[in-house]
Design an enzyme around this catalytic site. Structure first.
Site, PDB file in Angstrom:
ATOM      1  N   HIS A   8      48.147   1.307  40.862  1.00  0.00           N
ATOM      2  CA  HIS A   8      49.223   1.164  40.453  1.00  0.00           C
ATOM      3  C   HIS A   8      50.494   0.093  40.958  1.00  0.00           C
ATOM      4  CE1 HIS A   8      52.105   3.136  37.539  1.00  0.00           C
ATOM      5  NE2 HIS A   8      53.007   3.251  38.333  1.00  0.00           N
TER       6      HIS A   8
ATOM      7  N   SER B  85      55.702  -0.248  35.202  1.00  0.00           N
ATOM      8  CA  SER B  85      55.663   1.366  35.489  1.00  0.00           C
ATOM      9  C   SER B  85      56.770   1.817  34.567  1.00  0.00           C
ATOM     10  CB  SER B  85      55.633   1.645  36.927  1.00  0.00           C
ATOM     11  OG  SER B  85      55.584   3.236  37.073  1.00  0.00           O
TER      12      SER B  85
END
Ligand SMILES: *[C@@H]1O[C@H](CO)[C@@H](O)[C@H](O)[C@H]1NC(C)=O
Ligand SMILES: *[C@@H]1O[C@H](CO)[C@@H](O)[C@H](O)[C@H]1NC(C)=O
Ligand SMILES: *[C@@H]1O[C@H](CO)[C@@H](O)[C@H](O)[C@H]1NC(C)=O
Ligand SMILES: *[C@@H]1O[C@H](CO)[C@@H](O)[C@H](O)[C@H]1NC(C)=O
Length: 390
Positions: free
Chosen positions: A365, A160
């Site tokens: 995620h 990320s």
């Protein structure tokens, strides 16, 4: 007025009680204990950045060259790479003989220090966003690793925000492209045009939230050093209900749901260290990228920008300069890093060597760091890439 105070006081007492009752159960996970437990005792290093932040870096020594640096995401810490014990990326790489390094960005609980600024009393400590992670933290970390190992290059794996900062590094300090052999981007974040609702809606509120926090002088977000972080942690720690509220209702809704991969037991570990602190300005910078639909430097407003950049708008990060090798690994159920945004990124990176979509349909995620079966749907791709480009 009195009623209001009383109410706050009672809530505060409840939090203190909950916290006290939980402290013995919830011993905070830390890198030194966990790496030792799984057979690769970590060595801590202190890294001082050009602008005086003191960062903690860990090494799980191994023979293979080049070394591999793992960089965590927003509000995360190096602990994230050890959550799954022997099924985690750090231990799996170390078991395979890799020389593994775990970085920590300024502001998180390992790197909440500065040579003269006090994080608790100097708002200036929190005057950073991911731009400074990229331009100061990463170079200091990378140079320390190369010095210690005598290697000319390293491999990097970023999750990320942990890969966003490599694009910025490559564009603002292009000489660092040569120090990265391969960057593997897990859950890539660059453009934020297509994040999914309800996260989309939340992002539209970031400017308002930022103005409010600025007014009340809150510059540190999420961490448990401060009351709001303590409240969140206490709430998430309540047996059964905590998982339902924090994971099923919040995390899964915002980042994509994958309950099979993120069970209650592992949440107990994650909840001891996540979320860790970052700055209000960092969140605001992400909000700006979302709003402007441009991958660009922090927007200080017309007057501030003139002083800072000699231009009324912030300059964009030039992705053409990011000539290091980059591989993207993407999840189909990731509600931040949507395929559309990653396609935009991949079209602009001059040296993208691989673009892999994990076969797991519900890959969200967080499955890159906390997933139960990463050894099946993620690690093989990482190992293939490291072999192919070593
Ligand atoms: C981790 O260790 C457990 C128990 O020793 C074992 O059952 C499991 O297969 C191991 N997992 C990996 C990925 O090596
Ligand atoms: C997250 O994205 C997936 C895939 O696009 C979608 O099916 C799901 O509804 C999204 N979740 C939320 C809460 O928006
Ligand atoms: C600022 O920008 C203007 C116009 O773009 C240019 O003429 C000037 O030289 C710049 N000043 C500095 C200090 O770079
Ligand atoms: C790169 O990506 C493709 C899928 O797009 C995959 O088939 C291939 O095996 C990947 N890995 C390497 C090391 O080339």
């Amino acid at each position: 007025m009195f009623g209001h105070c009383c109410f706050i006081f009672i809530i505060y007492q409840i939090i203190v009680l909950v916290e006290c009752s939980l402290v013995p159960i919830l011993k905070t996970v830390n890198v030194l204990d966990r790496s030792l437990k799984f057979g690769h005792p970590a060595i801590p290093f202190q890294v001082i950045t050009e602008d005086g932040y003191i960062l903690q870096l860990f090494r799980l020594p191994g023979e293979k060259k080049p070394p591999v640096l793992l960089m965590h995401g927003l509000s995360d810490t190096a602990d994230t790479w050890l959550v799954r014990g022997n099924g985690s990326l750090a231990i799996t790489l170390a078991n395979a003989g890799y020389d593994v390094w775990l970085g920590n960005c300024r502001g998180n609980r390992y790197s909440r220090r500065h040579v003269y600024l006090d994080p608790d009393n100097d708002p200036l400590f929190w005057e950073f966003s991911f731009h400074e992670h990229a331009v100061y933290d990463l170079p200091a970390i990378i140079d320390t690793i190369l010095d210690e190992t005598g290697s000319k290059k390293l491999n990097a794996i970023g999750h990320s925000q942990g890969n966003t900062i490599f694009y910025i590094l490559g564009s603002i300090r292009p000489e660092y492209n040569e120090k990265v052999n391969l960057m593997i981007a897990l859950a890539p974040v660059c453009y934020l045009h297509n994040i999914k609702p309800p996260l989309y809606t939340l992002f539209t509120f970031i400017p308002l939230l930022n103005d409010f926090l600025k007014k009340v002088n809150i510059n540190e977000l999420f961490g448990t050093e401060k009351i709001p972080g303590k409240i969140l942690k206490a709430l998430c720690s309540i047996p059964y209900v905590g998982y339902t509220i924090c994971i099923e209702n919040i995390l899964f809704t915002l980042l994509g749901a994958d309950p099979e991969e993120f069970d209650r037991d592992v949440f107990k570990i994650v909840n001891t260290f996540f979320p860790s602190s970052t700055s209000r300005k960092n969140l605001d910078h992400f909000g700006q990228i979302f709003k402007s639909r441009r991958f660009e430097r922090y927007d200080y407003g017309v007057i501030g920008n003139k002083a800072m950049y000699n231009s009324s708008t912030p300059p964009s990060y030039d992705l053409k300069k990011v000539v290091m090798r980059i591989a993207l690994i993407v999840g189909l159920n990731d509600n931040i890093s949507s395929l559309k945004d990653i396609d935009l990124l991949s079209n602009q990176l001059p040296n993208m060597v691989n673009y892999t979509v994990s076969p797991r349909k519900t890959f969200n995620h967080m499955d890159d760091t906390w997933g139960k079966n990463m050894a099946v749907y993620l690690f093989p791709y990482i190992f293939d890439l490291l072999k192919e480009y070593s």
